[in-house]
Design a protein around this motif. Sequence first.
Motif, PDB file in Angstrom:
ATOM      1  N   VAL A   1       0.878  -1.172   0.000  1.00  0.00           N
ATOM      2  CA  VAL A   1       0.000   0.000   0.000  1.00  0.00           C
ATOM      3  C   VAL A   1       0.912   1.218   0.000  1.00  0.00           C
ATOM      4  CG1 VAL A   1      -1.791   1.287   1.202  1.00  0.00           C
ATOM      5  CG2 VAL A   1      -1.807  -1.218   1.268  1.00  0.00           C
ATOM      6  N   ASN A   2       0.678   2.134  -0.936  1.00  0.00           N
ATOM      7  CA  ASN A   2       1.596   3.253  -1.141  1.00  0.00           C
ATOM      8  C   ASN A   2       0.885   4.596  -1.000  1.00  0.00           C
ATOM      9  OD1 ASN A   2       3.604   1.249  -2.229  1.00  0.00           O
ATOM     10  ND2 ASN A   2       2.080   1.121  -3.856  1.00  0.00           N
ATOM     11  N   LEU A   3       1.542   5.526  -0.338  1.00  0.00           N
ATOM     12  CA  LEU A   3       0.999   6.865  -0.134  1.00  0.00           C
ATOM     13  C   LEU A   3       1.914   7.899  -0.771  1.00  0.00           C
ATOM     14  CD1 LEU A   3      -0.099   6.685   3.619  1.00  0.00           C
ATOM     15  CD2 LEU A   3      -1.448   6.155   1.578  1.00  0.00           C
ATOM     16  N   GLY A   4       1.291   8.921  -1.384  1.00  0.00           N
ATOM     17  CA  GLY A   4       2.046   9.962  -2.046  1.00  0.00           C
ATOM     18  C   GLY A   4       2.666  10.939  -1.067  1.00  0.00           C
ATOM     19  N   ILE A   5       3.877  11.362  -1.404  1.00  0.00           N
ATOM     20  CA  ILE A   5       4.529  12.418  -0.651  1.00  0.00           C
ATOM     21  C   ILE A   5       4.524  13.691  -1.493  1.00  0.00           C
ATOM     22  CG2 ILE A   5       5.993  10.761   0.561  1.00  0.00           C
ATOM     23  CD1 ILE A   5       8.321  11.676  -1.217  1.00  0.00           C
TER      24      ILE A   5
END
Length: 213
Positions: free
Chosen positions: A8-12
Amino acid sequence: MTGRVAAVNLGIVTEAAWAGDASGRSGIDKRPVDGPVLISVDGVAGDFIAERAHHGGPDQAVYAYAEEDAAWWAADLGRAIGPGGFGENLSTYAVDVTGAVIGEKWQVGSALLQVTKPRTPCTTFAGFWGVPDLIRRFTVRATPGAYLRVLREGEVGAGDPVEVVERPAHGVTIGEVFRATSLEPELLPRVLDADDLPEPILEKVRRRLASRG
């Protein structure tokens, strides 16, 4: 083999000349996180989205990309591409994302998601990768990944199974819609069978077909 969430990936927040937002910021650089993450109708908790006019919203709440397709790109470009490298929220394993049927429902963790449409490559994506002709190459490859809407909010984490619990009978896939609206206009009539597509796409297809007489 059971499909699974690989990450699961979150934007920076990324500030760059290639960022499409007027503020010069982008959230395309997404990084894997530990533990389950809440997915709501508005998107993935903690994810940064800069261009709200083109990204996010109910029909684009979650973006999924297959590890197998990412591996092809890594080999083609001769460099590593980690989870989130396509700007995806969910990196999947053993899930036929390109072959997913528009409107099919995925049980992922405690969330229920629905496949809505393919991703369209943009100049921000090309700038992020530093590949000037990426839009053309991405279009020709035609493994665009899938956007999903959230039918039931819930938590999703790496390792969770991805189970297809319902699949519409029309059979129109993510890959077919992408090819129809890019390089293979002869497929456009078939796209209209997928009434689960967001209305702006259906209307665009109707206009294109009408212009052809």
